[in-house]
Design a protein around this motif. Structure first.
Motif, PDB file in Angstrom:
ATOM      1  N   ILE A 146       0.845  -1.192   0.000  1.00 31.07           N
ATOM      2  CA  ILE A 146       0.000   0.000   0.000  1.00 31.07           C
ATOM      3  C   ILE A 146       0.881   1.243   0.000  1.00 31.07           C
ATOM      4  CG2 ILE A 146      -1.778   1.313   1.233  1.00 31.07           C
ATOM      5  CD1 ILE A 146      -2.560  -1.353   2.601  1.00 31.07           C
ATOM      6  N   MET A 147       0.738   2.054  -1.038  1.00 32.68           N
ATOM      7  CA  MET A 147       1.347   3.373  -1.052  1.00 32.68           C
ATOM      8  C   MET A 147       0.296   4.290  -0.442  1.00 32.68           C
ATOM      9  SD  MET A 147       4.088   2.363  -2.395  1.00 32.68           S
ATOM     10  CE  MET A 147       4.795   3.984  -2.237  1.00 32.68           C
ATOM     11  N   GLY A 148       0.479   4.546   0.866  1.00 34.23           N
ATOM     12  CA  GLY A 148      -0.639   4.998   1.680  1.00 34.23           C
ATOM     13  C   GLY A 148      -1.007   6.459   1.635  1.00 34.23           C
ATOM     14  N   GLY A 149      -1.156   7.063   0.455  1.00 33.25           N
ATOM     15  CA  GLY A 149      -1.533   8.460   0.438  1.00 33.25           C
ATOM     16  C   GLY A 149      -0.454   9.279   1.138  1.00 33.25           C
ATOM     17  N   SER A 150      -0.862  10.236   1.951  1.00 34.80           N
ATOM     18  CA  SER A 150       0.114  11.014   2.724  1.00 34.80           C
ATOM     19  C   SER A 150      -0.564  11.687   3.903  1.00 34.80           C
ATOM     20  CB  SER A 150       0.791  12.080   1.849  1.00 34.80           C
ATOM     21  OG  SER A 150      -0.115  13.122   1.534  1.00 34.80           O
ATOM     22  N   HIS A 151       0.215  11.923   4.942  1.00 32.55           N
ATOM     23  CA  HIS A 151      -0.280  12.695   6.078  1.00 32.55           C
ATOM     24  C   HIS A 151       0.893  13.433   6.713  1.00 32.55           C
ATOM     25  CE1 HIS A 151       0.896   8.819   8.016  1.00 32.55           C
ATOM     26  NE2 HIS A 151       1.398   9.634   8.922  1.00 32.55           N
ATOM     27  N   TYR A 152       0.579  14.384   7.567  1.00 30.24           N
ATOM     28  CA  TYR A 152       1.631  15.150   8.244  1.00 30.24           C
ATOM     29  C   TYR A 152       2.066  14.421   9.512  1.00 30.24           C
ATOM     30  CZ  TYR A 152       0.092  18.852   5.113  1.00 30.24           C
ATOM     31  OH  TYR A 152      -0.231  19.579   3.994  1.00 30.24           O
ATOM     32  N   ARG A 153       3.366  14.436   9.771  1.00 30.71           N
ATOM     33  CA  ARG A 153       3.909  13.814  10.962  1.00 30.71           C
ATOM     34  C   ARG A 153       5.212  14.510  11.328  1.00 30.71           C
ATOM     35  NH1 ARG A 153       8.245  10.007  10.423  1.00 30.71           N
ATOM     36  NH2 ARG A 153       9.004  10.000   8.275  1.00 30.71           N
ATOM     37  N   LYS A 154       5.707  14.221  12.507  1.00 32.75           N
ATOM     38  CA  LYS A 154       7.011  14.725  12.907  1.00 32.75           C
ATOM     39  C   LYS A 154       8.033  13.615  12.748  1.00 32.75           C
ATOM     40  CE  LYS A 154       5.516  18.505  15.845  1.00 32.75           C
ATOM     41  NZ  LYS A 154       5.610  19.182  17.155  1.00 32.75           N
ATOM     42  N   ASN A 155       9.130  13.929  12.050  1.00 34.18           N
ATOM     43  CA  ASN A 155      10.154  12.925  11.794  1.00 34.18           C
ATOM     44  C   ASN A 155      11.055  12.730  13.009  1.00 34.18           C
ATOM     45  OD1 ASN A 155      11.939  15.108  11.778  1.00 34.18           O
ATOM     46  ND2 ASN A 155      12.205  15.109   9.560  1.00 34.18           N
ATOM     47  N   ALA A 156      12.096  11.948  12.853  1.00 32.27           N
ATOM     48  CA  ALA A 156      12.972  11.624  13.986  1.00 32.27           C
ATOM     49  C   ALA A 156      13.635  12.859  14.586  1.00 32.27           C
ATOM     50  CB  ALA A 156      14.043  10.626  13.536  1.00 32.27           C
ATOM     51  N   GLU A 157      13.773  13.917  13.790  1.00 32.81           N
ATOM     52  CA  GLU A 157      14.374  15.161  14.293  1.00 32.81           C
ATOM     53  C   GLU A 157      13.338  16.118  14.856  1.00 32.81           C
ATOM     54  OE1 GLU A 157      15.242  13.996  11.051  1.00 32.81           O
ATOM     55  OE2 GLU A 157      16.855  12.923  12.080  1.00 32.81           O
ATOM     56  N   GLY A 158      12.075  15.656  14.878  1.00 33.10           N
ATOM     57  CA  GLY A 158      11.009  16.498  15.408  1.00 33.10           C
ATOM     58  C   GLY A 158      10.505  17.541  14.429  1.00 33.10           C
TER      59      GLY A 158
ATOM     60  N   LEU B 172       8.308  18.824  11.150  1.00 35.54           N
ATOM     61  CA  LEU B 172       7.029  18.501  10.532  1.00 35.54           C
ATOM     62  C   LEU B 172       7.242  18.225   9.038  1.00 35.54           C
ATOM     63  CD1 LEU B 172       4.099  18.357  11.583  1.00 35.54           C
ATOM     64  CD2 LEU B 172       3.802  20.719  10.776  1.00 35.54           C
ATOM     65  N   VAL B 173       6.815  17.030   8.597  1.00 36.06           N
ATOM     66  CA  VAL B 173       6.977  16.637   7.198  1.00 36.06           C
ATOM     67  C   VAL B 173       5.661  16.079   6.668  1.00 36.06           C
ATOM     68  CG1 VAL B 173       9.453  16.166   7.304  1.00 36.06           C
ATOM     69  CG2 VAL B 173       7.844  14.359   7.923  1.00 36.06           C
ATOM     70  N   SER B 174       5.542  16.083   5.350  1.00 35.47           N
ATOM     71  CA  SER B 174       4.416  15.436   4.682  1.00 35.47           C
ATOM     72  C   SER B 174       4.899  14.086   4.191  1.00 35.47           C
ATOM     73  CB  SER B 174       3.931  16.284   3.502  1.00 35.47           C
ATOM     74  OG  SER B 174       2.888  15.622   2.804  1.00 35.47           O
ATOM     75  N   SER B 175       4.353  13.012   4.742  1.00 32.14           N
ATOM     76  CA  SER B 175       4.885  11.660   4.520  1.00 32.14           C
ATOM     77  C   SER B 175       3.892  10.742   3.833  1.00 32.14           C
ATOM     78  CB  SER B 175       5.281  11.021   5.853  1.00 32.14           C
ATOM     79  OG  SER B 175       6.445  11.608   6.368  1.00 32.14           O
ATOM     80  N   SER B 176       4.428   9.904   2.974  1.00 30.79           N
ATOM     81  CA  SER B 176       3.649   8.822   2.383  1.00 30.79           C
ATOM     82  C   SER B 176       4.081   7.511   3.022  1.00 30.79           C
ATOM     83  CB  SER B 176       3.873   8.762   0.872  1.00 30.79           C
ATOM     84  OG  SER B 176       3.166   7.656   0.326  1.00 30.79           O
ATOM     85  N   PRO B 177       3.218   6.889   3.836  1.00 36.42           N
ATOM     86  CA  PRO B 177       3.577   5.607   4.445  1.00 36.42           C
ATOM     87  C   PRO B 177       3.539   4.481   3.411  1.00 36.42           C
ATOM     88  CG  PRO B 177       1.718   6.664   5.569  1.00 36.42           C
ATOM     89  CD  PRO B 177       1.903   7.345   4.266  1.00 36.42           C
ATOM     90  N   ILE B 178       4.447   3.534   3.570  1.00 33.50           N
ATOM     91  CA  ILE B 178       4.465   2.335   2.732  1.00 33.50           C
ATOM     92  C   ILE B 178       4.153   1.149   3.643  1.00 33.50           C
ATOM     93  CG2 ILE B 178       5.809   0.937   1.135  1.00 33.50           C
ATOM     94  CD1 ILE B 178       7.588   3.395   0.682  1.00 33.50           C
ATOM     95  N   VAL B 179       3.048   0.481   3.359  1.00 39.72           N
ATOM     96  CA  VAL B 179       2.537  -0.570   4.254  1.00 39.72           C
ATOM     97  C   VAL B 179       2.430  -1.890   3.502  1.00 39.72           C
ATOM     98  CG1 VAL B 179       0.551  -1.306   5.628  1.00 39.72           C
ATOM     99  CG2 VAL B 179       1.241   1.101   5.648  1.00 39.72           C
ATOM    100  N   GLN B 180       2.817  -2.969   4.175  1.00 37.64           N
ATOM    101  CA  GLN B 180       2.603  -4.309   3.623  1.00 37.64           C
ATOM    102  C   GLN B 180       2.467  -5.307   4.752  1.00 37.64           C
ATOM    103  OE1 GLN B 180       5.727  -6.130   1.206  1.00 37.64           O
ATOM    104  NE2 GLN B 180       4.184  -7.189  -0.010  1.00 37.64           N
ATOM    105  N   SER B 181       1.481  -6.200   4.620  1.00 37.69           N
ATOM    106  CA  SER B 181       1.268  -7.285   5.590  1.00 37.69           C
ATOM    107  C   SER B 181       1.203  -6.770   7.015  1.00 37.69           C
ATOM    108  CB  SER B 181       2.376  -8.341   5.442  1.00 37.69           C
ATOM    109  OG  SER B 181       2.409  -8.850   4.130  1.00 37.69           O
ATOM    110  N   LEU B 182       0.394  -5.728   7.228  1.00 38.36           N
ATOM    111  CA  LEU B 182       0.147  -5.155   8.557  1.00 38.36           C
ATOM    112  C   LEU B 182       1.389  -4.527   9.190  1.00 38.36           C
ATOM    113  CD1 LEU B 182      -2.268  -7.842  10.043  1.00 38.36           C
ATOM    114  CD2 LEU B 182      -2.836  -5.490   9.428  1.00 38.36           C
ATOM    115  N   VAL B 183       2.366  -4.169   8.353  1.00 32.66           N
ATOM    116  CA  VAL B 183       3.582  -3.528   8.844  1.00 32.66           C
ATOM    117  C   VAL B 183       3.784  -2.208   8.108  1.00 32.66           C
ATOM    118  CG1 VAL B 183       6.087  -3.691   9.073  1.00 32.66           C
ATOM    119  CG2 VAL B 183       4.667  -5.731   9.403  1.00 32.66           C
TER     120      VAL B 183
END
Length: 235
Positions: A73-85, A87-98
């Motif tokens: 799943i190329m999961g669209g995109s949402h805003y999140r805070k990355n490891a450095e804190g 704010l980024v616009s991210s597209s999650p990549i999901v497979q097999s509940l991970v």
């Protein structure tokens, strides 16, 4: 030459998938499912910072899709805070509940002043395929396209909801030209929201293979495409 099945879901950004829709997705048994930039956006937050507070809820819905759909799943995109804190616009990549990885948007729009330019990789290997990802305005980034060409990519996914200002016909010409010049398959998925036109399409080096019709620009559309590649499929 191997053929990859890619499902495209032109989706209303503010509506969750129903059980019937999830069953329809799973039944296609595609290698990939593409969701548009900005999906899901159920809480209609007014700022990216407020939207980032709902990061887990958004990701949970993607994992819910993965309960029945076994592909990537190329999961669209949402805003999140990355490891450095930041704010980024991210597209999650999901497979097999991970939740396997993120692609962070490299070119935030003029309306995303709070957003930091992403620094993640733009090329991934998932589901046996080596592919590139572009979110929104990244489609215009020459440096990314040059990297794709240097690396010999055949398939690029564009998760879109940007306001390009192009007409329907100009959009077709724009993507057809890029695909021919780069000799790559471009699969674009659009979101529907606040009057933005949904113009999902599949452009190949030979032209436009599939497109959402003018009468469907404000409609949810689900389509599974067959894309034939030469070398970059590893299964």
């Amino acid at each position: 030459m191997p053929t990859i099945k890619i499902s495209v879901y032109q989706k209303d950004l503010h509506k969750k998938f129903t059980k019937d829709q999830l069953a329809k997705i799973a039944a296609q048994r595609a290698n990939f499912l593409l969701l548009p930039e900005g999906f899901p956006h159920f809480f209609r937050a007014q700022t990216p910072n407020d939207a980032a507070k709902h990061e887990k809820e958004y990701q949970d819905h993607l994992l819910e899709i993965s309960e029945t759909y076994q592909g990537v799943i190329m999961g669209g995109s949402h805003y999140r805070k990355n490891a450095e804190g930041k704010l980024v616009s991210s597209s999650p990549i999901v497979q097999s509940l991970v939740l396997v990885d993120f692609y962070d948007k490299k070119n935030p729009s003029s309306k995303e002043a709070e957003i930091t330019k992403g620094e993640t990789e733009s090329i991934f290997i998932m589901g046996g395929l080596r592919f590139g990802i572009l979110v929104g305005e990244d489609i215009n980034d020459t440096l990314i396209w040059n990297q794709f060409k240097t690396e010999g990519l055949e398939v690029v996914f564009h998760l879109s909801s940007e306001e390009s200002g192009r007409t329907y016909e100009e959009d077709l010409d724009f993507f057809s030209k890029i695909s021919k010049e780069m000799k790559m398959h471009i699969i674009r998925v659009c979101g529907i929201s606040e009057g933005k036109p949904g113009r999902s399409l599949y452009a190949s080096p030979s032209g436009i293979n599939w497109k959402v019709g003018k009468s469907e620009e404000d409609t949810e559309v689900f389509k599974t495409l067959s894309v034939t590649v030469k070398e970059n499929f590893f299964l």
